[in-house]
Scaffold this motif. Structure first.
Motif, PDB file in Angstrom:
ATOM      1  N   VAL A 116       0.842  -1.195   0.000  1.00 23.77           N
ATOM      2  CA  VAL A 116       0.000   0.000   0.000  1.00 23.77           C
ATOM      3  C   VAL A 116       0.879   1.248   0.000  1.00 23.77           C
ATOM      4  N   CYS A 117       1.949   1.197   0.783  1.00 20.18           N
ATOM      5  CA  CYS A 117       2.920   2.286   0.859  1.00 20.18           C
ATOM      6  C   CYS A 117       3.578   2.500  -0.502  1.00 20.18           C
ATOM      7  N   LEU A 118       3.950   1.391  -1.128  1.00 25.98           N
ATOM      8  CA  LEU A 118       4.591   1.455  -2.443  1.00 25.98           C
ATOM      9  C   LEU A 118       3.653   2.078  -3.471  1.00 25.98           C
ATOM     10  N   VAL A 119       2.376   1.701  -3.416  1.00 18.46           N
ATOM     11  CA  VAL A 119       1.381   2.265  -4.335  1.00 18.46           C
ATOM     12  C   VAL A 119       1.326   3.789  -4.155  1.00 18.46           C
ATOM     13  N   GLU A 120       1.314   4.248  -2.915  1.00 19.94           N
ATOM     14  CA  GLU A 120       1.249   5.689  -2.648  1.00 19.94           C
ATOM     15  C   GLU A 120       2.480   6.413  -3.191  1.00 19.94           C
ATOM     16  N   ASP A 121       3.640   5.835  -2.929  1.00 17.60           N
ATOM     17  CA  ASP A 121       4.882   6.467  -3.394  1.00 17.60           C
ATOM     18  C   ASP A 121       4.983   6.447  -4.917  1.00 17.60           C
TER      19      ASP A 121
END
Ligand code: NI
Length: 172
Positions: A29-34
């Motif tokens: 989820v963090c990767l998607v945001e970044d």
């Protein structure tokens, strides 16, 4: 959120198939945001995880055709697969954030049907034509370790490779 560095050709990771994603955890989820922030900053139409150095089968894209629509047209695709193709077309002036300062017309399918899951793990099926079809084929190629320069004539490809080699030499 954070801006990520975009990996560029000839980084070896760009030539390798990505791993399928088995669970959607906090890191993802963090990767998607970044990646979303990185995509809009670039700016680009699509970005595959491998382009930020993560060899996982995930991509984000935004091909908002209606500029008046509210919010963004950002979409996340996990483990996408092209399950159907139709017709042939040549994309005009295709480019890639991982292949800076180079563009080419690339033979593509006119229409594709793509299946995968979204960031909530829900199955999605997309019937794409036009720009969306090209973007999806381009991004899914990344997950297979392919760049658009792998799909153009060897003459054009070697022109680009020579240019990169020269630039790298000049940088020392
Ligand atoms: Ni690309």
């Amino acid at each position: 959120m954070a801006l990520l560095d975009i990996v560029t050709y000839p980084a070896p990771i760009l030539g390798k198939p990505c791993k399928l994603i088995e669970n959607i955890d906090e890191d993802l989820v963090c990767l998607v945001e970044d990646m979303t922030e990185t995509l809009y900053d670039a700016p680009g139409l699509g970005l595959a995880a491998v382009q930020v150095g993560v060899d996982k089968a995930m991509l984000v894209y935004d091909v908002a055709e209606d500029e008046d629509s509210e919010g963004t047209g950002l979409k996340v695709l996990i483990n996408p697969k092209i399950v159907h193709t139709e017709g042939k077309v040549t994309s005009e002036n295709e480019g890639c954030l991982s292949v800076p300062e180079f563009r080419a017309d690339v033979p593509r399918f006119a229409c594709v049907t793509v299946e995968g899951v979204d960031q909530d793990g829900k199955p999605v099926k997309i019937d794409a034509e036009g720009l969306l079809s090209i973007v999806l084929q381009h991004e899914i190629d990344h997950l297979d370790g392919k760049l658009f320069i792998d799909r153009i004539s060897s003459l054009k490809r070697s022109m680009y490779k020579r240019r990169v080699a020269k630039a790298m030499k000049a940088e020392g």
